[in-house]
Design an enzyme around this catalytic site. Structure first.
Site, PDB file in Angstrom:
ATOM      1  N   LYS A 125       0.838  -1.211   0.000  1.00 15.09           N
ATOM      2  CA  LYS A 125       0.000   0.000   0.000  1.00 15.09           C
ATOM      3  C   LYS A 125       0.868   1.254   0.000  1.00 15.09           C
ATOM      4  O   LYS A 125       0.621   2.191  -0.770  1.00 15.09           O
ATOM      5  CB  LYS A 125      -0.921  -0.045   1.232  1.00 15.09           C
ATOM      6  N   SER A 126       1.880   1.288   0.843  1.00 16.24           N
ATOM      7  CA  SER A 126       2.734   2.488   0.934  1.00 16.24           C
ATOM      8  C   SER A 126       3.410   2.768  -0.403  1.00 16.24           C
ATOM      9  O   SER A 126       3.479   3.920  -0.851  1.00 16.24           O
ATOM     10  CB  SER A 126       3.820   2.278   1.996  1.00 16.24           C
ATOM     11  N   SER A 145       7.308   8.602  12.540  1.00 19.02           N
ATOM     12  CA  SER A 145       6.260   8.556  11.527  1.00 19.02           C
ATOM     13  C   SER A 145       6.802   8.769  10.120  1.00 19.02           C
ATOM     14  O   SER A 145       7.303   9.852   9.783  1.00 19.02           O
ATOM     15  CB  SER A 145       5.188   9.615  11.820  1.00 19.02           C
ATOM     16  N   GLN A 197       4.912   8.916   7.634  1.00 24.15           N
ATOM     17  CA  GLN A 197       3.984   9.819   6.945  1.00 24.15           C
ATOM     18  C   GLN A 197       4.428  11.269   7.102  1.00 24.15           C
ATOM     19  O   GLN A 197       4.383  12.047   6.144  1.00 24.15           O
ATOM     20  CB  GLN A 197       2.567   9.628   7.479  1.00 24.15           C
ATOM     21  N   ASP A 235       1.961  -1.296  11.795  1.00 29.61           N
ATOM     22  CA  ASP A 235       0.626  -1.660  11.312  1.00 29.61           C
ATOM     23  C   ASP A 235       0.229  -3.089  11.689  1.00 29.61           C
ATOM     24  O   ASP A 235      -0.910  -3.500  11.451  1.00 29.61           O
ATOM     25  CB  ASP A 235       0.565  -1.522   9.782  1.00 29.61           C
ATOM     26  N   ARG A 283      -7.700  -3.381   9.583  1.00 30.76           N
ATOM     27  CA  ARG A 283      -6.781  -4.342  10.240  1.00 30.76           C
ATOM     28  C   ARG A 283      -7.436  -4.992  11.467  1.00 30.76           C
ATOM     29  O   ARG A 283      -7.048  -6.079  11.871  1.00 30.76           O
ATOM     30  CB  ARG A 283      -5.456  -3.670  10.582  1.00 30.76           C
TER      31      ARG A 283
HETATM   32  C1  S3P Z   1       2.625   4.680   6.337  1.00 24.12           C
HETATM   33  C2  S3P Z   1       3.208   4.978   7.531  1.00 24.12           C
HETATM   34  C3  S3P Z   1       2.657   4.520   8.821  1.00 24.12           C
HETATM   35  C4  S3P Z   1       1.642   3.410   8.658  1.00 24.12           C
HETATM   36  C5  S3P Z   1       0.682   3.664   7.539  1.00 24.12           C
HETATM   37  C6  S3P Z   1       1.420   3.824   6.235  1.00 24.12           C
HETATM   38  C7  S3P Z   1       3.236   5.201   5.097  1.00 24.12           C
HETATM   39  O1  S3P Z   1       2.035   5.618   9.466  1.00 24.12           O
HETATM   40  O2  S3P Z   1       0.921   3.226   9.859  1.00 24.12           O
HETATM   41  O3  S3P Z   1      -0.221   2.580   7.410  1.00 24.12           O
HETATM   42  O4  S3P Z   1       2.905   4.722   4.005  1.00 24.12           O
HETATM   43  O5  S3P Z   1       4.076   6.109   5.203  1.00 24.12           O
HETATM   44  P1  S3P Z   1       2.883   6.595  10.437  1.00 24.12           P
HETATM   45  O6  S3P Z   1       3.995   7.066   9.633  1.00 24.12           O
HETATM   46  O7  S3P Z   1       1.960   7.695  10.821  1.00 24.12           O
HETATM   47  O8  S3P Z   1       3.274   5.720  11.587  1.00 24.12           O
END
Ligand code: S3P
Length: 433
Positions: free
Chosen positions: A22-23, A166, A168, A314, A388
């Protein structure tokens, strides 16, 4: 509203391939859209989350064609996105909204980012604050979506230490940094997934990384490339746990991404005594992949090492299922972030485990789980709009004698559309009702 009726099963066997990461799928659309030239993506995750990103970039004028999991992106270049005529609806996807808020803060047009009920409760101050320090202009009510981004701001680079582990936030700031004047430098005290850094390099954009510092200069260009998205270890995790806790199992998950920033699940289960073997390790489009063989094992409870938390962030819902089937106690602390995912994953999992007859204690930043038996009949679990949670409780059925009903599981479409089909193919017994 669909539910799962997950019933007991005998043995789990077979070889399957879970869908694309997904990422990486999100990032392939974002970077492909702002690159010069045509990017071809194979193995794209056809889940609601990554499709929300795809549609958002189409709304910004990018021509993107999709045939199943093959995507062709006609990159518009870094300054080629156009103003969307409607708000960009990112559904349930935290990754879309956080990463795109960085990219859109740097555009010449205004934009509005919104999502579903779960996304509308998630904290955005973590991206709004550092982006504002760079010069972005973002309005919101109590730092929750919808986000109103005013374009045409001149961004300048920052030096920023992530206050929470994080990927993200890191990725959001790196995407804004592509447009900022100067060198954006992000410092992370714990390693988080590095797909953005890897993929930027794949698009020919220099990114420096050393000792937890990630930096890039604004002003460069991205050059289209081909991306082969490997299978998502976060989806594989459900079957890795299913096979580990089943009475009899020998399954293989092929071509799974084993990027070292994502393999916390493997390390945690290994500490618990799982029987997992990696074979045929290889590099595909800049990402490490392997086939993962999992046989059933007697798991034991552990104290989960802090440094593995961001590397398995996750996977905790399903790790809690593994802990429920282990001898002794499993303790997780230092994982407050789990409370601000698609649901409060500490409380929601604790409530569900109690319904199934598993003793547990909720901590502010974690949980203590005493391994036992799923001993309750007629259990009904609620997913709390969290894919999940839906899948984790379905996995519990590979060890439970009794049926488990999980309500409101349409959310599984966000990340793992063929979850039920693959689960049943290896011998699980999950029905959609
Ligand atoms: C992700 C980062 C994670 C993860 C999310 C996908 C990403 O979040 O939980 O499902 O693709 O960068 P955080 O970075 O907020 O922990």
């Amino acid at each position: 509203m669909t539910s799962f009726k997950a019933s007991s099963c005998h043995s789990l066997n077979g070889s399957i391939k879970v869908p694309g990461d997904k990422s990486i799928s999100h990032r392939s659309i974002m970077l492909g859209s702002i690159a010069n030239g045509i990017t071809n993506v194979s193995g794209f995750l056809e889940g609601e989350d990554s499709l929300a990103t795809l549609r958002a970039f189409q709304q910004m004028g990018v021509q993107i064609e999709r045939v199943g999991s093959n995507i062709t992106i006609h990159g518009e270049g870094k300054h080629g996105l156009s103003s969307p005529s409607e708000p960009l609806d990112l559904g349930n996807s935290g990754t879309s909204i956080r990463l795109m808020s960085g990219l859109l803060s740097a555009q010449s047009f205004n934009s509005q980012l919104c999502g579903d009920e779960s996304l509308s409760k998630r904290p955005m101050a973590r991206v709004i604050e550092p982006l504002s320090m760079m010069g972005a202009l973002i309005d919101s009510y109590e730092s929750k979506p919808p986000l109103f981004i005013t374009g045409n701001q001149k961004l300048s680079a920052i030096n920023y230490t992530l206050p929470v582990a994080s990927a993200q936030i890191k990725s959001c700031l790196l995407l804004a940094g592509l447009y900022a004047e100067g060198e954006t430098c992000i410092v992370e005290n714990s390693t988080t997934r590095d797909h953005t850094e890897r993929m930027l390099r794949g698009f020919g954009y220099p990114v420096k990384t050393s000792n937890g510092q990630i930096s890039l200069m604004g002003g460069g260009e991205l050059h289209a490339c081909d991306i082969e998205v490997p299978s998502d270890i976060s989806s594989a995790a459900f079957f890795i746990v299913a096979a580990s806790i089943a009475k009899e199992a020998d399954i293989t998950l092929s071509a799974v991404n084993i990027n070292p920033t994502r393999t916390g699940i493997l390390d945690i289960l290994a500490l618990m005594g799982a029987n997992i073997t990696l074979t045929d390790e290889r590099v595909v489009a800049g990402e490490l992949v392997a086939d993962i063989q999992v046989c059933s094992a007697k798991l034991r409870g552990i104290d989960i090492p802090q440094k593995l938390i961001p590397l398995a962030i996750d996977e905790f819902p399903v790790i809690f299922i593994a802990a429920s089937c282990a001898t002794g106690e499993t303790l997780l602390t230092g994982a407050k972030e789990l409370r601000v995912k698609e649901s409060d994953r500490i409380q929601v999992m604790a409530d569900g485990l109690t319904i199934l007859g598993i003793e547990n204690e909720v901590l502010e930043d974690g949980i203590r789980i005493r391994g036992g038996e799923f001993s309750k009949q007629n259990s009904i679990i609620k997913s709390h709009q969290d894919h999940r949670i839906s899948m984790s409780f379905a996995i519990a059925s590979s060890r439970s004698e009794y049926d488990i009903k999980i309500e409101d599981v349409d959310n599984v479409q966000t990340s793992f559309p063929n979850f039920v089909e693959l689960a049943n193919r290896i011998g699980m017994n999950i029905e959609e009702i």
